[in-house]
Design an enzyme around this catalytic site. Sequence first.
Site, PDB file in Angstrom:
ATOM      1  N   ASN A 182      48.040  51.301  51.921  1.00 35.83           N
ATOM      2  CA  ASN A 182      47.361  52.588  51.703  1.00 35.83           C
ATOM      3  C   ASN A 182      46.702  53.186  52.938  1.00 35.83           C
ATOM      4  O   ASN A 182      45.728  53.919  52.814  1.00 35.83           O
ATOM      5  CB  ASN A 182      46.280  52.408  50.624  1.00 35.83           C
ATOM      6  CG  ASN A 182      46.795  51.778  49.363  1.00 35.83           C
ATOM      7  OD1 ASN A 182      47.902  52.056  48.921  1.00 35.83           O
ATOM      8  ND2 ASN A 182      45.998  50.914  48.765  1.00 35.83           N
ATOM      9  N   SER A 223      48.884  50.090  44.966  1.00 35.42           N
ATOM     10  CA  SER A 223      48.698  48.976  44.033  1.00 35.42           C
ATOM     11  C   SER A 223      49.174  49.374  42.637  1.00 35.42           C
ATOM     12  O   SER A 223      49.935  48.659  41.993  1.00 35.42           O
ATOM     13  CB  SER A 223      47.222  48.565  43.980  1.00 35.42           C
ATOM     14  OG  SER A 223      46.832  47.896  45.139  1.00 35.42           O
ATOM     15  N   HIS A 232      40.326  44.521  40.091  1.00 36.97           N
ATOM     16  CA  HIS A 232      41.633  44.988  40.544  1.00 36.97           C
ATOM     17  C   HIS A 232      42.787  44.371  39.749  1.00 36.97           C
ATOM     18  O   HIS A 232      43.690  45.074  39.292  1.00 36.97           O
ATOM     19  CB  HIS A 232      41.793  44.683  42.029  1.00 36.97           C
ATOM     20  CG  HIS A 232      42.976  45.333  42.663  1.00 36.97           C
ATOM     21  ND1 HIS A 232      44.190  44.710  42.778  1.00 36.97           N
ATOM     22  CD2 HIS A 232      43.125  46.561  43.227  1.00 36.97           C
ATOM     23  CE1 HIS A 232      45.050  45.521  43.400  1.00 36.97           C
ATOM     24  NE2 HIS A 232      44.421  46.650  43.678  1.00 36.97           N
ATOM     25  N   ASP A 250      46.501  38.178  41.927  1.00 41.39           N
ATOM     26  CA  ASP A 250      45.461  39.153  42.249  1.00 41.39           C
ATOM     27  C   ASP A 250      44.086  38.518  42.086  1.00 41.39           C
ATOM     28  O   ASP A 250      43.947  37.299  42.183  1.00 41.39           O
ATOM     29  CB  ASP A 250      45.621  40.383  41.346  1.00 41.39           C
ATOM     30  CG  ASP A 250      45.240  41.687  42.032  1.00 41.39           C
ATOM     31  OD1 ASP A 250      44.068  41.812  42.408  1.00 41.39           O
ATOM     32  OD2 ASP A 250      46.099  42.566  42.175  1.00 41.39           O
ATOM     33  N   ASP A 296      41.774  46.339  25.916  1.00 44.38           N
ATOM     34  CA  ASP A 296      43.160  46.805  26.006  1.00 44.38           C
ATOM     35  C   ASP A 296      44.146  45.703  26.361  1.00 44.38           C
ATOM     36  O   ASP A 296      45.354  45.952  26.431  1.00 44.38           O
ATOM     37  CB  ASP A 296      43.273  47.913  27.062  1.00 44.38           C
ATOM     38  CG  ASP A 296      42.518  49.174  26.673  1.00 44.38           C
ATOM     39  OD1 ASP A 296      42.230  49.354  25.482  1.00 44.38           O
ATOM     40  OD2 ASP A 296      42.210  49.971  27.584  1.00 44.38           O
ATOM     41  N   ASP A 307      43.757  29.430  38.341  1.00 46.57           N
ATOM     42  CA  ASP A 307      42.813  29.941  39.333  1.00 46.57           C
ATOM     43  C   ASP A 307      42.958  29.146  40.628  1.00 46.57           C
ATOM     44  O   ASP A 307      42.821  27.930  40.634  1.00 46.57           O
ATOM     45  CB  ASP A 307      41.387  29.805  38.778  1.00 46.57           C
ATOM     46  CG  ASP A 307      40.350  30.502  39.642  1.00 46.57           C
ATOM     47  OD1 ASP A 307      40.601  30.696  40.848  1.00 46.57           O
ATOM     48  OD2 ASP A 307      39.277  30.847  39.108  1.00 46.57           O
TER      49      ASP A 307
END
Length: 426
Positions: free
Chosen positions: A178, A240, A81, A48, A57, A67
């Site tokens: 979506n 997602s 995201h 992602d 969290d 990366d």
Amino acid sequence: MTGALLLTSASTASADYVRDGQWPLTVYDAEKVWETSRGADVTVAVVDSGVDASHVDLTGQVLPGKDFTGSDNPQQDNAGHGTGMASLIAGHGHGANGAAGVMGLAPESKILPVRVDTSENNVDTAALTAGIRYAVDQGASVINLSIGDSSAYPGSKAAEAIAYAQDHDVVVVAATGNDAGTVSYPAALPGVVAVSAVDQSLGFWGKSNTGNVTVAAPGVQTPQADPTSPSGYVKADGTSGSAAYVSAIVALLRSEYPNLSAGQTINRLIKAASFLENKGKKAPDSQLGYGIARPGSALTMDIPAGPKEGPLAKASTSTNSGAASDGDDSKTQAKKKSKSSSGGILVIAGIAAVVVVIAILFAVIRSRRNRGNRGGGPGSGGGTPGYPVGYPQQPPTGQQPYPYPPDAGQSQGYPTPPGQPPRHGQ
């Protein structure tokens, strides 16, 4: 199990407005689920926009990762995201007893961040391909693809990378899309767990893409971490989030049943799914697939393991690995096939020649006999020319790639937390 049992409320209410909004945890009766599994010893790769490992969290949950954007910082997330997906999978909350913030459905699993460029709403294919292979080689047993990528069509390098993951016993989970269209790639690829979304009433979310869906999961108004928001959180709609929740369920299963293959794990996921209150559905349904994924049932139901390859069709594995040796093997196989075919043709040709000679001799002998037997009538007419029993069918048309933005669902940022947030009951 009925929908009422699935919708058992949590025993206690939290005092945190973000946690209170996590209705999927209530729907899944997460506290009960965690008595069986919390996803320990399982690595979930999140391919992602990166994962912010410093988010309150997610501290301690994020592995170094890699990366593929050229920035060399997989733990940076400028889009938010990837961090959101990671929080739904492995978030542990914060504060006293972890009662605040986002709690993931598999809070003891680890996140392997694989950062790819999603800035143009179309994932870089080379990065996606390399990232998936990297995740496999790093030991991830689940790969979450909450992305849309129009170039991951059958036969592409990205598709070969996904097949490489499947060949290495990895469960690949992807969002269907979506825009109310057809299931997008990579979710539409063979063997991929394609996930659509349901809302708080467990009804189908109308913007989910449909077609070859595997299962559905919560994906409407789901609170998730987002380092780009002033409060650190957003509420979002989209497949997602649904895919992330299913990746978490797979992590729970792989932790509890480490000896099951990827295919057998998918088998448990599918066999435990249910349409619940969605009456009149028959599996596989174009909207909900085999039903709404249920972690508690998947973990505890008596489900035979079944074949290792599982219930989903897979892509051909003959050319999937991309290794040089595989290419050589393919050439060798082609040569063998060519030799075998040539040998077969020679044998058939020889037999045909013998048959022709015999036919000529028979005709000569019969002609002589006919000339010698003048009382004989003319021979009977020839038979009707034969026709093939069936005609070759036109090969099925492959599903065309249908790109969609990696985060096409609407997101609503939370306001900065007030000093004394109101307490909401469950």
